[in-house]
Design a protein around this motif. Sequence first.
Motif, PDB file in Angstrom:
ATOM      1  N   GLY A   1       0.800  -1.216   0.000  1.00  0.00           N
ATOM      2  CA  GLY A   1       0.000   0.000   0.000  1.00  0.00           C
ATOM      3  C   GLY A   1       0.834   1.268   0.000  1.00  0.00           C
ATOM      4  O   GLY A   1       0.383   2.317  -0.470  1.00  0.00           O
ATOM      5  N   TRP A   2       2.058   1.171   0.513  1.00  0.00           N
ATOM      6  CA  TRP A   2       2.908   2.348   0.636  1.00  0.00           C
ATOM      7  C   TRP A   2       3.245   2.972  -0.714  1.00  0.00           C
ATOM      8  O   TRP A   2       3.523   4.170  -0.808  1.00  0.00           O
ATOM      9  CB  TRP A   2       4.197   1.997   1.364  1.00  0.00           C
ATOM     10  CG  TRP A   2       4.619   3.034   2.354  1.00  0.00           C
ATOM     11  CD1 TRP A   2       4.993   4.338   2.090  1.00  0.00           C
ATOM     12  CD2 TRP A   2       4.698   2.892   3.779  1.00  0.00           C
ATOM     13  NE1 TRP A   2       5.299   4.998   3.240  1.00  0.00           N
ATOM     14  CE2 TRP A   2       5.136   4.131   4.293  1.00  0.00           C
ATOM     15  CE3 TRP A   2       4.461   1.840   4.650  1.00  0.00           C
ATOM     16  CZ2 TRP A   2       5.335   4.336   5.661  1.00  0.00           C
ATOM     17  CZ3 TRP A   2       4.658   2.037   5.997  1.00  0.00           C
ATOM     18  CH2 TRP A   2       5.094   3.287   6.495  1.00  0.00           C
ATOM     19  N   PHE A   3       3.214   2.183  -1.775  1.00  0.00           N
ATOM     20  CA  PHE A   3       3.513   2.753  -3.087  1.00  0.00           C
ATOM     21  C   PHE A   3       2.373   3.641  -3.563  1.00  0.00           C
ATOM     22  O   PHE A   3       2.578   4.547  -4.367  1.00  0.00           O
ATOM     23  CB  PHE A   3       3.841   1.625  -4.078  1.00  0.00           C
ATOM     24  CG  PHE A   3       5.185   1.019  -3.814  1.00  0.00           C
ATOM     25  CD1 PHE A   3       6.311   1.505  -4.449  1.00  0.00           C
ATOM     26  CD2 PHE A   3       5.341   0.011  -2.878  1.00  0.00           C
ATOM     27  CE1 PHE A   3       7.568   0.989  -4.176  1.00  0.00           C
ATOM     28  CE2 PHE A   3       6.585  -0.529  -2.595  1.00  0.00           C
ATOM     29  CZ  PHE A   3       7.704  -0.033  -3.234  1.00  0.00           C
ATOM     30  N   GLY A   4       1.163   3.400  -3.044  1.00  0.00           N
ATOM     31  CA  GLY A   4       0.088   4.363  -3.264  1.00  0.00           C
ATOM     32  C   GLY A   4       0.264   5.568  -2.377  1.00  0.00           C
ATOM     33  O   GLY A   4       0.028   6.710  -2.794  1.00  0.00           O
TER      34      GLY A   4
ATOM     35  N   SER B   1      11.210   4.638  -3.146  1.00  0.00           N
ATOM     36  CA  SER B   1      10.460   3.905  -2.125  1.00  0.00           C
ATOM     37  C   SER B   1      10.924   2.457  -2.064  1.00  0.00           C
ATOM     38  O   SER B   1      11.116   1.889  -0.974  1.00  0.00           O
ATOM     39  CB  SER B   1       8.961   3.965  -2.424  1.00  0.00           C
ATOM     40  OG  SER B   1       8.499   5.297  -2.453  1.00  0.00           O
ATOM     41  N   LEU B   2      11.121   1.866  -3.228  1.00  0.00           N
ATOM     42  CA  LEU B   2      11.571   0.474  -3.291  1.00  0.00           C
ATOM     43  C   LEU B   2      12.940   0.295  -2.645  1.00  0.00           C
ATOM     44  O   LEU B   2      13.148  -0.607  -1.821  1.00  0.00           O
ATOM     45  CB  LEU B   2      11.604   0.022  -4.751  1.00  0.00           C
ATOM     46  CG  LEU B   2      12.083  -1.403  -5.012  1.00  0.00           C
ATOM     47  CD1 LEU B   2      11.118  -2.411  -4.407  1.00  0.00           C
ATOM     48  CD2 LEU B   2      12.247  -1.644  -6.515  1.00  0.00           C
ATOM     49  N   LEU B   3      13.889   1.156  -2.999  1.00  0.00           N
ATOM     50  CA  LEU B   3      15.247   1.013  -2.479  1.00  0.00           C
ATOM     51  C   LEU B   3      15.323   1.338  -0.992  1.00  0.00           C
ATOM     52  O   LEU B   3      16.099   0.721  -0.252  1.00  0.00           O
ATOM     53  CB  LEU B   3      16.215   1.885  -3.267  1.00  0.00           C
ATOM     54  CG  LEU B   3      16.496   1.403  -4.701  1.00  0.00           C
ATOM     55  CD1 LEU B   3      17.518   2.293  -5.383  1.00  0.00           C
ATOM     56  CD2 LEU B   3      16.996  -0.045  -4.701  1.00  0.00           C
TER      57      LEU B   3
ATOM     58  N   GLY C   1      12.286   1.945   6.632  1.00  0.00           N
ATOM     59  CA  GLY C   1      12.823   2.551   5.423  1.00  0.00           C
ATOM     60  C   GLY C   1      11.785   3.340   4.661  1.00  0.00           C
ATOM     61  O   GLY C   1      12.062   4.442   4.155  1.00  0.00           O
ATOM     62  N   LEU C   2      10.573   2.820   4.585  1.00  0.00           N
ATOM     63  CA  LEU C   2       9.504   3.521   3.872  1.00  0.00           C
ATOM     64  C   LEU C   2       9.058   4.779   4.600  1.00  0.00           C
ATOM     65  O   LEU C   2       8.751   5.796   3.975  1.00  0.00           O
ATOM     66  CB  LEU C   2       8.322   2.564   3.671  1.00  0.00           C
ATOM     67  CG  LEU C   2       8.552   1.475   2.619  1.00  0.00           C
ATOM     68  CD1 LEU C   2       7.543   0.347   2.768  1.00  0.00           C
ATOM     69  CD2 LEU C   2       8.496   2.069   1.216  1.00  0.00           C
TER      70      LEU C   2
END
Length: 426
Positions: A220-223, A243-245, A272-273
């Motif tokens: 959900g964090w990518f949204g 966000s991924l890295l 990290g996020l």
Amino acid sequence: MEVTRTGADVLFVLLGAIMVLAMHAGFAFLEVGTVRKKNQVNALVKILTDFAVSTLVYFFVGYGVAYGISFLHPAADLVGKTEGSAFAANGYDLVKFFFLATFAAAIPAIISGGIAERAKFWPQLIATSILVGLVYPITEGMVWGTRLGFQETITALFGVPFHDFAGSVVVHALGGWVALGAVLMLGARRGRYRKDGRVIAIPPSNIPFLALGSWVLCVGWFGFNVMSAQAIDGISGLVAMNSLLAMVGGIISSLIVGRNDPGFVHNGALAGLVAVCAGSDVMHPVGALVTGGLAGALFVWAFEMCQDKWKIDDVLGVWSLHGLCGAMGGIACGIFGLETLGGLGGVHPGAQFVGTLTGVVLGLASGLAVYGSLRATMGIRLSDEDEFMGADLAIHQIGAYPEDATSVHDDGALAARASARGMGAA
């Protein structure tokens, strides 16, 4: 083309709102997997009802505090069909509210993990109303709106405004520092710290549920991050990559520093996020990786210090995860977002430090004030008897596994009450 673009923006923001809504399931299962079995039902009900109360309060009060906008207009106005309407076509402002309401509801969801297993139910909903109706919107309006001249002051001092693209400070640091105030007002769980100085370990009840919660939050964090652009023409692959890295950096560092502990690994991804939210749109991917790695290590260190050395019983480590890592991310944005370090620029270390410090102070002061006032007036903590029995039976009259004890009227529940009275007397 204008109609098509507006429709695309509505869909874009709506999808983001749905993804962040799903994150609240992640908050719930992360807490369910961490608390003891006798408090799992309470975790699920608490997160859901906090979301409902947050949405209502944010709709009628909070959104207006943050942006000066009220939705108490005819529906034709709200979807931009009335001539001279202040609202955008296709109901864009409505899905924008939906998206930002899911951010607002993250504040009580964060706090929930810190105060788990011993907090009263209704006082917490009152705290949610105050925090989402006033405290969070004031901070949100200062940073993402035009409230109190905050950004103008920061710009006058440093030449650029305070930058927090997706809420490392506005959402996470604020929520984490409010949670610290709440935990301090609430006190440690019964039996957690002995008078002789011993720390009694309370392991997670269900690692698979904890892992499920982490995975749902990660997806959900990518949204949460990418769709903070709030318009289709603002979408950036850089935000997704960063966000991924940062997530990967948090996983690896927490794996190493946390000595393979599964709780640290799954929370390290979230650390990290949390940290990359502020600068995900301006950092170089390597800077995001370093930011996430630092956050994962910071979380492990702070969680262990908090629980064992400072004896602050923050059950899910939300102050370490959201409060400290969010603050670190706000400051890191002003470093790794600089052009000299490969970033896009437009940030200043001083602006980021002052803006982050402001969020920290507001969060801690609000947490102490709100929960301190509730403690003095109605109490915020379960009785020793109810805490021993568990919030599930004490508050909801049913446990996570009803075949064991389905009601406070069952013999097992009555035995638990009797045992609690005996332990209280001891």
